[in-house]
Every structure is written in C-alpha cells, then in structure tokens.
Enzyme design. Structure first.
Site, short mmCIF file in Angstrom:
data_model
loop_
_atom_site.label_atom_id
_atom_site.label_comp_id
_atom_site.label_asym_id
_atom_site.label_seq_id
_atom_site.Cartn_x
_atom_site.Cartn_y
_atom_site.Cartn_z
CD1 TRP A 162 15.38 63.99 -45.35
CD2 TRP A 162 14.16 65.27 -46.71
NE1 TRP A 162 14.26 64.42 -44.66
CE2 TRP A 162 13.49 65.32 -45.60
CE3 TRP A 162 13.61 66.38 -47.64
CZ2 TRP A 162 12.20 65.77 -45.20
CZ3 TRP A 162 12.20 66.94 -47.39
CH2 TRP A 162 11.77 66.54 -46.06
CB CYS B 87 21.36 61.87 -43.37
SG CYS B 87 20.71 62.33 -41.38
CB ILE C 97 16.89 61.64 -38.50
CG1 ILE C 97 18.02 62.35 -38.93
CG2 ILE C 97 16.52 61.87 -36.98
CD1 ILE C 97 18.19 63.80 -38.79
CB THR D 107 5.55 57.04 -39.68
OG1 THR D 107 6.63 57.65 -40.49
CG2 THR D 107 4.61 58.16 -39.26
CG HIS E 124 9.13 57.63 -44.29
ND1 HIS E 124 10.34 58.29 -44.56
CD2 HIS E 124 8.58 57.47 -45.70
CE1 HIS E 124 10.51 58.47 -45.77
NE2 HIS E 124 9.33 58.18 -46.40
#
Length: 165
Positions: A31, A90, A92, A96, A98
């Site tokens: 990701w 990573c 970012i 939200t 999350h």
C-alpha cells in the site's frame, strides 16, 4: 534545528558497525507503493553500503502496513537465524480514525514481536498527515526513513550480538 530544515537521515555523527555478519529480513507494505518502494531502496542500499551481503538480505512484500506485524512474527518464527527484521510501510492521514487504529496497532504489534523473539524488529513506517510529507521522508528533503530503519537494524543486531557475549 527545526524538522522542516533538517535531513533526518544524517548519520555523520554516529558510528555504524559493519553489517557483514548479520542476516536481515525486510518486510515492505505494498500500500502506497511509490513511497514504500523508495523506503525499501533506501534500506537495501544502506545495508549493502554498510557491508551486508546481498545473500543475507531477504525481502518480502505484504499487502499493507497492518500486515507488517504478522509478517515479522512469521519471519522470525520460520527463520530463527535472522538477526533483525525491518518493517517498512506508509500510512497517510485520511478523513476517518482508520489512520489512528492502524498506526497504533502496527507500532504496538511490532514492539510485541520484538519482545516475543528477543530480536530487533524495526518500525520503518511513515505516519504522515499527507502525501508530500511521505515523499519528503522517502528520499526527499528530510532524507529516507528506509535508510534510518536499516542503520537501526544494524546497530540493534550488533547490540544483541554484544550482549550475547
């Protein structure tokens, strides 16, 4: 010196032991691949430039940063000869919570794996507010956190070896 003016990957004031006697695993989150790929290149090249043998560096991709904990655990369970695991990812900030849950889970999870196996498990996960901050820390104006993770792994592997006697 303020962070915005500093290359955080400057190791000129520290002694780095040779990485040649050690075996490293690098787990890389897929990701945010542009960022994690740059972190990986930094880590790999830092290991090599500090004496690690290419045959003693094992690289593994995982879907995201959350999976780094499981990867580190599996790697140490199945490869007891490893001297350190470098985990690169990573996360970012989004709109939200999350971000908070993932960052907290990964930081705590990697710490727990390190303690479980008494082996260095290196937190090379960027936790940034935006894409530009990630770019700046993955080979940009603030250096490369992958370099820092590799140097940390070398130093911690040396510490573990020293304490074993």
């Amino acid at each position: 010196m303020a962070t915005q003016l500093k290359n955080l990957s400057d190791f000129s004031a520290t002694e780095i032991p040779s990485a040649s006697p050690y075996k490293f695993a690098i787990a890389v989150a897929e990701w945010n691949a542009e960022i994690t790929g740059a972190l990986y290149e930094g880590a790999y090249q830092s290991l090599i430039s500090n004496g690690a043998l290419a045959d003693n560096i094992y690289s593994y991709n995982v879907p995201g940063s959350f999976e780094l904990t499981s990867a580190a655990d599996l790697l140490l369970k199945n490869n007891p000869e490893l001297d350190a695991v470098i985990c690169l990812g990573c996360v970012i900030q989004g709109e939200t919570k999350h971000f908070d849950f993932i960052c907290d889970a990964v930081a705590n999870g990697l710490s727990n794996v390190a303690v479980k196996y008494s082996k260095p498990v290196i937190f090379g996960v960027l936790t940034t507010n935006n894409q530009q901050q990630a770019v700046d820390r993955a080979g940009g104006k603030h250096g490369n956190k992958g370099d820092e993770a590799a140097i940390t792994a070398i130093k911690m592997a040396k510490l573990a070896e020293t304490l074993k006697g």
